[in-house]
Design a protein around this motif. Structure first.
Motif, mmCIF file in Angstrom:
data_model
loop_
_atom_site.group_PDB
_atom_site.id
_atom_site.type_symbol
_atom_site.label_atom_id
_atom_site.label_comp_id
_atom_site.label_asym_id
_atom_site.label_seq_id
_atom_site.Cartn_x
_atom_site.Cartn_y
_atom_site.Cartn_z
ATOM 1 N N PHE A 451 22.260 6.636 41.597
ATOM 2 C CA PHE A 451 23.055 5.680 40.825
ATOM 3 C C PHE A 451 22.147 4.748 40.024
ATOM 4 N N SER A 452 21.092 4.231 40.665
ATOM 5 C CA SER A 452 20.206 3.278 39.982
ATOM 6 C C SER A 452 19.313 3.982 38.958
ATOM 7 N N VAL A 453 18.866 5.178 39.273
ATOM 8 C CA VAL A 453 17.963 5.905 38.375
ATOM 9 C C VAL A 453 18.675 6.322 37.091
ATOM 10 N N THR A 454 19.928 6.787 37.220
ATOM 11 C CA THR A 454 20.682 7.228 36.035
ATOM 12 C C THR A 454 21.375 6.068 35.334
ATOM 13 N N GLY A 455 21.562 4.974 36.050
ATOM 14 C CA GLY A 455 22.292 3.841 35.478
ATOM 15 C C GLY A 455 23.791 4.045 35.501
ATOM 16 N N ILE A 456 24.274 5.123 36.130
ATOM 17 C CA ILE A 456 25.712 5.421 36.208
ATOM 18 C C ILE A 456 26.266 4.840 37.502
ATOM 19 N N LYS A 457 27.242 3.976 37.404
ATOM 20 C CA LYS A 457 27.797 3.317 38.580
ATOM 21 C C LYS A 457 29.055 4.006 39.104
ATOM 22 N N ASP A 458 29.681 4.825 38.268
ATOM 23 C CA ASP A 458 30.918 5.509 38.658
ATOM 24 C C ASP A 458 30.576 6.841 39.334
ATOM 25 N N GLU A 459 31.091 7.045 40.543
ATOM 26 C CA GLU A 459 30.733 8.243 41.305
ATOM 27 C C GLU A 459 31.216 9.542 40.645
ATOM 28 N N LYS A 460 32.398 9.511 39.986
ATOM 29 C CA LYS A 460 32.894 10.732 39.330
ATOM 30 C C LYS A 460 32.011 11.102 38.150
ATOM 31 N N ALA A 461 31.626 10.076 37.382
ATOM 32 C CA ALA A 461 30.751 10.326 36.231
ATOM 33 C C ALA A 461 29.386 10.845 36.691
ATOM 34 N N LEU A 462 28.881 10.286 37.771
ATOM 35 C CA LEU A 462 27.588 10.741 38.291
ATOM 36 C C LEU A 462 27.692 12.171 38.793
ATOM 37 N N SER A 463 28.801 12.493 39.468
ATOM 38 C CA SER A 463 29.005 13.855 39.965
ATOM 39 C C SER A 463 29.010 14.855 38.818
ATOM 40 N N GLN A 464 29.692 14.514 37.730
ATOM 41 C CA GLN A 464 29.749 15.386 36.552
ATOM 42 C C GLN A 464 28.362 15.532 35.923
ATOM 43 N N MET A 465 27.671 14.418 35.797
ATOM 44 C CA MET A 465 26.362 14.420 35.145
ATOM 45 C C MET A 465 25.363 15.282 35.924
ATOM 46 N N LEU A 466 25.335 15.101 37.285
ATOM 47 C CA LEU A 466 24.385 15.862 38.096
ATOM 48 C C LEU A 466 24.754 17.344 38.166
ATOM 49 N N ALA A 467 26.050 17.647 38.052
ATOM 50 C CA ALA A 467 26.486 19.055 38.135
ATOM 51 C C ALA A 467 26.298 19.800 36.818
ATOM 52 N N PHE A 468 26.526 19.127 35.692
ATOM 53 C CA PHE A 468 26.535 19.843 34.405
ATOM 54 C C PHE A 468 25.532 19.307 33.380
ATOM 55 N N GLY A 469 24.790 18.258 33.738
ATOM 56 C CA GLY A 469 23.822 17.695 32.793
ATOM 57 C C GLY A 469 22.632 18.621 32.576
ATOM 58 N N PRO A 470 21.808 18.337 31.554
ATOM 59 C CA PRO A 470 20.627 19.164 31.264
ATOM 60 C C PRO A 470 19.671 19.195 32.457
ATOM 61 N N ARG A 471 19.143 20.381 32.734
ATOM 62 C CA ARG A 471 18.272 20.550 33.901
ATOM 63 C C ARG A 471 17.026 19.665 33.831
ATOM 64 N N GLU A 472 16.480 19.500 32.634
ATOM 65 C CA GLU A 472 15.271 18.683 32.513
ATOM 66 C C GLU A 472 15.555 17.219 32.845
ATOM 67 N N GLN A 473 16.825 16.818 32.753
ATOM 68 C CA GLN A 473 17.208 15.445 33.069
ATOM 69 C C GLN A 473 17.632 15.307 34.528
ATOM 70 N N THR A 474 18.419 16.259 35.003
ATOM 71 C CA THR A 474 18.948 16.164 36.366
ATOM 72 C C THR A 474 17.986 16.705 37.425
ATOM 73 N N GLY A 475 17.107 17.644 37.025
ATOM 74 C CA GLY A 475 16.215 18.300 37.986
ATOM 75 C C GLY A 475 15.387 17.342 38.819
ATOM 76 N N PRO A 476 14.615 16.432 38.179
ATOM 77 C CA PRO A 476 13.785 15.509 38.963
ATOM 78 C C PRO A 476 14.605 14.628 39.912
ATOM 79 N N ILE A 477 15.795 14.229 39.466
ATOM 80 C CA ILE A 477 16.647 13.376 40.311
ATOM 81 C C ILE A 477 17.112 14.144 41.536
ATOM 82 N N LEU A 478 17.618 15.369 41.308
ATOM 83 C CA LEU A 478 18.103 16.187 42.413
ATOM 84 C C LEU A 478 16.966 16.558 43.366
#
Length: 723
Positions: A451-478
């Protein structure tokens, strides 16, 4: 005991041959002992270890890592600076011991103008990287104006081992010659003075060889190299001093055989009772399930047992062979006890018991005052001497690359676990609520999570972002924060290092009920578990020591009052010791930089000294009892007992103070504090308590000292006196 003395006299040569075999065998294994020692001993099978294992196995975190700290002088230009760093990591391509190698150019923020750092991650624990460290030492090269220094837990562990061995050698170089001088002053001759040193060395070598075999069943800490010699040398010399003194005394009017038999029957009995007190005191450490306490219990109990056996078998056999030659090579004549200053002093104490007791108690109570301000902490990098390269490099690394609010000491690692994938919206909602509750805490500075790393506070938005966002962006976080049904979050607190507030906070959160399963780790959790284990288990050890000592002394002296006084006076003198240690180290006197008291010190000093100081109690009261049983006169018995034992107690205490106090000149801070603490405790006990307070109270209580449920009988010639 008299029969044992006679048996040893008859078979003295066989006993010495047997001991020669034991010593030579022990030397072989004693030399191997340093190679099987590792770590600082603060290992505890609790939640911290479970979380650490989880992070290693599921999140891929390294079991240990070495930090390479690069530094340059101002005269070195950027090109040479960068070339040196790249060249160093180029040379590490041939190093295959690391799980991963990160250079300062691989991540932002790892290189600054004059300082840079790199990381080597390993799949082995810090204490098992000896070969890799030696290989790295050969690969890493310094140049003119350019240096690279290794630091981190593996290097600090190894340096602690080296520093401990150096400290041991330094302490022996200081302590043994002075101990020999004290013995010469006590006995007046070189032969009698040298025998206790021989007994001490034999006891230590035999113990070291024996302790080696414990490495097959338990992890042994490096501090055992200091603890065993510290206890063993002091205790075995004490035992030898007592028995030799009695032997020389009896030899004036008896044959060699009779002198050996009487010495073993009288001094040997005292050795058994005093050794038993020390043994039980150290056994109390078994209650605390932390490696360093278990190690000291093992090493200490073994060295006490061997020291007593050595004093009761090897020493009498040696004396039987030496015979009257023990008085040869005399340097000066020792005065008769009856005309000594001790006799004058003993009579003075007995004439003014109220004054002497009151003065002694006033001094002890004054020393108690600083105890309330004691601050304890677990020894870390600061345990090393200030100029050790690994400590200097670590402090440089912290200064330039770790912000004050994000130091390891302030971080709590939490692994949250859910049913099903943690990235499902419902589970993320629970995680988000958990984090919000954390952020509302006054002690919490920041919480790092997806939540803090992405700056996204909404859990649904974060779930969508981590599931379908670009791998180069979501990979390090996951990769860093998420594993299936688990998520890592890192909490930084606003507290100071080793803060009690932080320990209370994490204890409270660890016990909180939650919809999520939470696993807590980090240095704060580690400290909380160590402190809790000691505070919870130490009282059981204290109870064992007090109760067992009471019954041992009651059996030894057939008295109720004597063991009660001994226990109360021991507790009082040890409390005074802790106050003085706080004043010296925590308040920063005698040129010492203010530093917290090592957590191990109160427990170790209490368990060690409570038993060791009973040596003097047993030595003194045994002789008083001997005279009382002959005369039935408590006052005369106390004067005679004090007269005959004062010199030997003072000499024994002086040796113990020298042997343990020598560690004050060493570099490893916990050992320095421990040596000073024991030396102060022994000094207080042997002077204020045994020489003044005990005889004063013996006078004040009179024949009540020897009351034992009406079972004691006074000698016939004093039958008019109350029993």
């Amino acid at each position: 005991m008299g029969k044992l003395g006679g048996l040893i006299y008859r078979h003295r040569k066989k006993v010495l041959i047997l001991w020669f075999f034991i010593i030579t065998t022990s030397v072989v294994f004693a030399l191997k002992l340093p190679s099987v020692l590792s770590g600082n001993g603060f290992e505890y099978k609790g939640e911290y270890n479970e979380t650490r294992t989880l992070l290693e196995e599921e999140f891929g975190q390294a079991k240990s890592s070495i930090i390479l700290v690069f530094e340059r002088e101002r005269s070195i230009n950027d090109t040479d600076w960068h070339q040196y760093i790249r060249g160093t990591f180029e040379g590490l391509k041939n190093f295959d011991g690391a799980k991963s190698i990160t250079s300062p150019f691989d991540r932002d923020g790892m290189i600054k103008e004059e300082v840079a750092y790199g990381l080597l991650a390993f799949e082995k624990k810090a204490e098992n990287l000896g070969d890799e460290i030696e290989q790295l030492k050969k690969l890493l090269k310094n140049k003119q104006g350019l240096t690279v220094t290794m630091t981190g837990e593996p290097i600090i562990v190894q340096d602690l081992n080296i520093a401990s061995q150096e400290d041991l050698a330094k302490a022996e170089m200081i302590g043994l010659p002075i101990a020999l001088l004290v013995l010469v002053l006590a006995f007046g001759g070189l032969i009698a003075a040298s025998i206790p040193i021989v007994i001490g060395v034999v006891s230590i070598v035999t113990t070291m060889g024996t302790v080696f075999f414990f490495s097959y069943g338990t992890d042994l800490t490096i501090f055992i190299l200091n603890i065993v010699p510290m206890i063993g040398l002091a205790l075995s010399i004490d035992f030898a001093l007592l028995l030799i003194n009695r032997y020389k005394e009896e030899l004036q009017t008896k044959s060699i055989r009779e002198a050996v038999e009487i010495s073993v029957a009288t001094a040997g009995r005292s050795i058994i009772f005093s050794g038993l007190c020390v043994f039980i005191g150290l056994s109390a450490l078994w209650f605390i399930q932390i490696d360093i306490f278990q190690n000291v219990a093992i090493g200490g109990m073994v060295v006490v047992f061997i020291s007593a056996i050595c004093a009761l078998t090897f020493l009498p056999a040696l004396l039987a062979c030496i015979g009257t030659s023990i008085n040869k090579f005399g340097i000066f004549r020792v005065k008769d006890s009856k005309t000594s200053l001790w006799h004058v002093f003993a009579k003075f104490v007995m004439r003014h018991p109220v004054l002497m007791a009151g003065l002694s108690l006033a001094i002890l109570l004054a020393g108690l005052i600083p105890v309330a301000q004691m601050t304890m902490s677990i020894p870390g990098t600061e345990s090393l001497p200030e100029k050790y390269p690994s400590r200097v490099a670590f402090e440089t690394f912290e200064k330039h690359f770790i912000s004050k609010d994000k130091r390891t000491e302030n971080k709590v690692t939490i692994v949250l676990e859910t049913k099903g994938s943690i990235l499902e919206s419902d589970n993320l909602q629970k995680v988000n609520e958990y984090i919000k509750n954390l952020e509302e805490e006054k002690l919490v500075d920041t919480v790092e999570s997806p939540f803090s790393v992405t700056g996204i506070k909404d859990e649904k938005a974060l779930s969508q972002m981590l599931a379908f966002g670009p791998r180069e962006q979501t990979g390090p976080i996951l990769d860093y924060f998420v594993r299936n049904n688990k998520m890592l979050i890192e909490v930084y607190l606003k507290t100071q290092d080793h803060s009690q507030e932080a320990r209370e906070w994490i204890r409270e959160w660890s016990n909180k009920d939650s919809e999520l399963s939470a696993h807590f780790g980090g240095s704060i959790k580690f400290e909380q578990e160590i402190f809790d284990e000691i505070y919870e288990k130490a009282p059981y050890g204290l109870l064992l020591i007090v109760v067992s000592t009471f019954f041992i002394l009651m059996a030894a002296f057939r008295s109720i009052l004597i063991p009660l006084k001994a226990i109360l006076m021991n507790i009082l003198s040890l409390s005074c010791t802790f106050g003085i240690v706080v004043w010296i180290f925590q308040k920063g006197h005698f040129g010492i930089e203010p530093v917290d008291i090592a957590l191990i010190l109160p427990v170790f000093v209490f368990t060690l000294v409570f038993g060791l100081s009973m040596d003097y109690e047993v030595f003194l009261i045994s002789r008083i009892q001997e005279f009382y049983l002959k005369t039935g006169d408590n006052t005369e018995a106390t004067i005679s007992g004090l007269t005959y034992t004062s010199k030997i107690i003072t000499s024994a205490a002086a040796i113990m103070i020298v042997v343990t106090g020598a560690f004050a000149f060493t570099g490893v801070m916990p050992i320095k504090q421990l040596g000073v603490g024991i030396a102060i405790a022994i000094f207080i006990d042997a002077t204020i308590v045994r020489m003044v307070l005990v005889p004063a109270l013996m006078k004040l209580f009179g024949d009540l000292n020897w009351w034992f449920f009406g079972l004691n009988k006074v000698p016939a010639q004093k039958s008019k006196r109350p029993a």
